[in-house]
Design a protein around this motif. Structure first.
Motif, PDB file in Angstrom:
ATOM      1  N   GLY A 190     -15.378   5.081   3.048  1.00 18.09           N
ATOM      2  CA  GLY A 190     -15.022   4.058   2.074  1.00 18.09           C
ATOM      3  C   GLY A 190     -14.805   4.621   0.688  1.00 18.09           C
ATOM      4  O   GLY A 190     -13.887   4.208  -0.032  1.00 18.09           O
ATOM      5  N   ALA A 191     -15.640   5.595   0.295  1.00 18.60           N
ATOM      6  CA  ALA A 191     -15.502   6.184  -1.037  1.00 18.60           C
ATOM      7  C   ALA A 191     -14.172   6.921  -1.173  1.00 18.60           C
ATOM      8  O   ALA A 191     -13.484   6.810  -2.194  1.00 18.60           O
ATOM      9  CB  ALA A 191     -16.664   7.134  -1.310  1.00 18.60           C
TER      10      ALA A 191
ATOM     11  N   PHE B  72     -11.118   5.979  -3.551  1.00 14.84           N
ATOM     12  CA  PHE B  72     -10.641   7.009  -4.483  1.00 14.84           C
ATOM     13  C   PHE B  72      -9.123   7.068  -4.476  1.00 14.84           C
ATOM     14  O   PHE B  72      -8.469   7.103  -5.538  1.00 14.84           O
ATOM     15  CB  PHE B  72     -11.248   8.353  -4.081  1.00 14.84           C
ATOM     16  CG  PHE B  72     -10.874   9.515  -4.960  1.00 14.84           C
ATOM     17  CD1 PHE B  72     -10.886   9.409  -6.347  1.00 14.84           C
ATOM     18  CD2 PHE B  72     -10.530  10.741  -4.394  1.00 14.84           C
ATOM     19  CE1 PHE B  72     -10.561  10.502  -7.157  1.00 14.84           C
ATOM     20  CE2 PHE B  72     -10.209  11.829  -5.190  1.00 14.84           C
ATOM     21  CZ  PHE B  72     -10.215  11.717  -6.575  1.00 14.84           C
ATOM     22  N   VAL B  73      -8.536   7.056  -3.278  1.00 14.10           N
ATOM     23  CA  VAL B  73      -7.076   7.091  -3.155  1.00 14.10           C
ATOM     24  C   VAL B  73      -6.449   5.866  -3.818  1.00 14.10           C
ATOM     25  O   VAL B  73      -5.493   5.980  -4.593  1.00 14.10           O
ATOM     26  CB  VAL B  73      -6.682   7.179  -1.668  1.00 14.10           C
ATOM     27  CG1 VAL B  73      -5.213   6.825  -1.474  1.00 14.10           C
ATOM     28  CG2 VAL B  73      -6.973   8.568  -1.119  1.00 14.10           C
ATOM     29  N   ALA B  74      -6.973   4.699  -3.500  1.00 11.17           N
ATOM     30  CA  ALA B  74      -6.413   3.467  -4.066  1.00 11.17           C
ATOM     31  C   ALA B  74      -6.544   3.460  -5.585  1.00 11.17           C
ATOM     32  O   ALA B  74      -5.612   3.046  -6.301  1.00 11.17           O
ATOM     33  CB  ALA B  74      -7.126   2.256  -3.467  1.00 11.17           C
TER      34      ALA B  74
ATOM     35  N   ARG C 231      -6.270  10.143   3.780  1.00 10.98           N
ATOM     36  CA  ARG C 231      -4.917  10.701   3.647  1.00 10.98           C
ATOM     37  C   ARG C 231      -3.889   9.784   4.314  1.00 10.98           C
ATOM     38  O   ARG C 231      -2.785   9.594   3.779  1.00 10.98           O
ATOM     39  CB  ARG C 231      -4.883  12.091   4.278  1.00 10.98           C
ATOM     40  CG  ARG C 231      -3.593  12.845   4.007  1.00 10.98           C
ATOM     41  CD  ARG C 231      -3.768  14.326   4.187  1.00 10.98           C
ATOM     42  NE  ARG C 231      -4.727  14.901   3.257  1.00 10.98           N
ATOM     43  CZ  ARG C 231      -4.461  15.136   1.974  1.00 10.98           C
ATOM     44  NH1 ARG C 231      -3.267  14.837   1.477  1.00 10.98           N
ATOM     45  NH2 ARG C 231      -5.365  15.671   1.201  1.00 10.98           N
ATOM     46  N   ALA C 232      -4.239   9.192   5.442  1.00  8.33           N
ATOM     47  CA  ALA C 232      -3.319   8.252   6.094  1.00  8.33           C
ATOM     48  C   ALA C 232      -3.079   7.039   5.215  1.00  8.33           C
ATOM     49  O   ALA C 232      -1.947   6.541   5.097  1.00  8.33           O
ATOM     50  CB  ALA C 232      -3.886   7.831   7.445  1.00  8.33           C
ATOM     51  N   ASP C 233      -4.133   6.541   4.568  1.00  8.67           N
ATOM     52  CA  ASP C 233      -3.976   5.397   3.666  1.00  8.67           C
ATOM     53  C   ASP C 233      -3.126   5.776   2.461  1.00  8.67           C
ATOM     54  O   ASP C 233      -2.328   4.966   1.968  1.00  8.67           O
ATOM     55  CB  ASP C 233      -5.343   4.897   3.210  1.00  8.67           C
ATOM     56  CG  ASP C 233      -6.096   4.174   4.326  1.00  8.67           C
ATOM     57  OD1 ASP C 233      -5.457   3.853   5.352  1.00  8.67           O
ATOM     58  OD2 ASP C 233      -7.306   3.934   4.182  1.00  8.67           O
TER      59      ASP C 233
ATOM     60  N   LEU D 220       0.221   3.790   1.457  1.00 11.64           N
ATOM     61  CA  LEU D 220       0.410   3.194   0.131  1.00 11.64           C
ATOM     62  C   LEU D 220       1.627   3.789  -0.569  1.00 11.64           C
ATOM     63  O   LEU D 220       2.328   3.089  -1.314  1.00 11.64           O
ATOM     64  CB  LEU D 220      -0.846   3.398  -0.719  1.00 11.64           C
ATOM     65  CG  LEU D 220      -2.080   2.614  -0.266  1.00 11.64           C
ATOM     66  CD1 LEU D 220      -3.314   3.065  -1.033  1.00 11.64           C
ATOM     67  CD2 LEU D 220      -1.860   1.112  -0.463  1.00 11.64           C
ATOM     68  N   THR D 221       1.885   5.056  -0.318  1.00  9.40           N
ATOM     69  CA  THR D 221       3.073   5.698  -0.901  1.00  9.40           C
ATOM     70  C   THR D 221       4.350   5.041  -0.381  1.00  9.40           C
ATOM     71  O   THR D 221       5.300   4.788  -1.137  1.00  9.40           O
ATOM     72  CB  THR D 221       3.087   7.201  -0.571  1.00  9.40           C
ATOM     73  OG1 THR D 221       1.920   7.818  -1.124  1.00  9.40           O
ATOM     74  CG2 THR D 221       4.329   7.874  -1.135  1.00  9.40           C
TER      75      THR D 221
END
Length: 310
Positions: free
Chosen positions: A81-82, A86-88, A133-135, A139-140
């Protein structure tokens, strides 16, 4: 600071545990020699790690710290989750000015933050990193579909008129001579600011047809390629003449020692004309920006310029 102390303590505990296991298996003397070999391996790894890689890790860890402070999450946790959060956060508001990072930058920070967590003794599963990385990739795609493209625009390559404008805008000073040589020679071989920053005087040799420049290639696995820079028909934008004039003036004003092969090819110069040492990638980038602004010509290092034949 607390996380750094924890990192050091973890390393000490890990080394002590290794020593104890080796001592049980092989005896204390062998364990001591194995520990010395571990120290040597660490020293070699530190020696061969490129400075820009170390800088990237440090910068990405600061990004991770800002994220944790903003979200109220502990720094020393690398949960699924962290990492996804972080990515978002990076894509939404991660930059210090409140805007989102480009996906490529976010990807770099994610990878380096995971390295930072693991070196500090934090367990980060491969599945958690893979999901983050998949998320990021998903999102990209959403950003692209929404018509939002982030990141650097394609670099603008120099043309003859632009090079003339740059050459004419360089002042009649050592700094001006250096800037002119930096751009006119770099246009032929530099794809990154690290290229001219890493050059030594001995890496550049005069040849009857021009210059031979030995450039360190590759970001991690280094090799040397030789760029061949010919004389230009127009003396005003000739890289060979610009290089020769710059080096002649440098030695005339600051001494013969700057002809030594181990000295920097391109030197930093302060506002009073004093030599500050060799140029580093950041100083090359700043110099190129100043040259660009002074001449009114948008320039950047672009890939594919180095020549392979005369």
């Amino acid at each position: 600071m607390a996380v750094e102390v924890e990192f050091v303590n973890h390393a000490l505990v890990e080394h002590r545990a290794l020593f104890e296991r080796w001592a049980e298996r092989h005896g204390v003397d062998a364990a001591r020699r194995l520990a010395e070999a571990e120290d040597l391996a660490d020293a070699v790894a530190a020696e061969i790690t490129p400075d820009n890689t170390v800088d990237t890790y440090a910068k990405s860890w600061r990004v991770w710290q800002r994220f944790c402070a903003a979200s109220g999450l502990p720094e020393a946790e690398g949960s699924r989750g962290a990492l996804v959060a972080f990515v978002a956060w990076m894509l939404c508001e991660g930059q210090q000015n409140g805007t989102g990072y480009a996906p490529t930058s976010a990807s770099t920070h994610l990878a380096a933050a995971v390295v930072g967590l693991r070196t500090r003794g934090v367990t980060v599963s491969g599945d958690a990193q893979a999901e983050a990385r998949a998320d990021l990739e998903g999102l990209t795609v959403k950003l692209l579909r929404a018509g939002e493209r982030r990141g650097r625009r394609q670099a603008v390559g120099g043309d003859i008129d632009g090079l003339r404008a740059i050459a004419r805008a360089c002042p009649d000073t050592l700094t001006g001579y250096r800037d002119k040589a930096l751009v006119l020679t770099g246009f032929r071989y530099a794809s990154r600011s690290q290229d001219p920053a890493g050059l030594l005087t001995g890496d550049v040799a005069l040849h009857p047809r021009g210059l031979l420049v030995d450039v360190l290639a590759g970001k991690t696995k280094h090799s040397v390629r030789t760029a061949k820079i010919p004389y230009a028909d127009d003396p005003e934008i000739c890289p060979v003449r610009a290089w020769t004039a710059y080096r002649t003036r440098l030695v005339a004003e600051h001494g013969e020692q700057w002809n030594a092969p181990a000295t920097p090819a391109f030197v930093g110069i302060d506002r009073w004309g004093h030599i500050t040492g060799g140029m580093v990638p950041d100083s090359v980038t700043r110099a190129v920006k100043r040259i660009s602004a002074r001449a009114g010509v948008p320039i950047a290092w672009t890939a594919g310029r180095p020549g392979s034949s005369w």
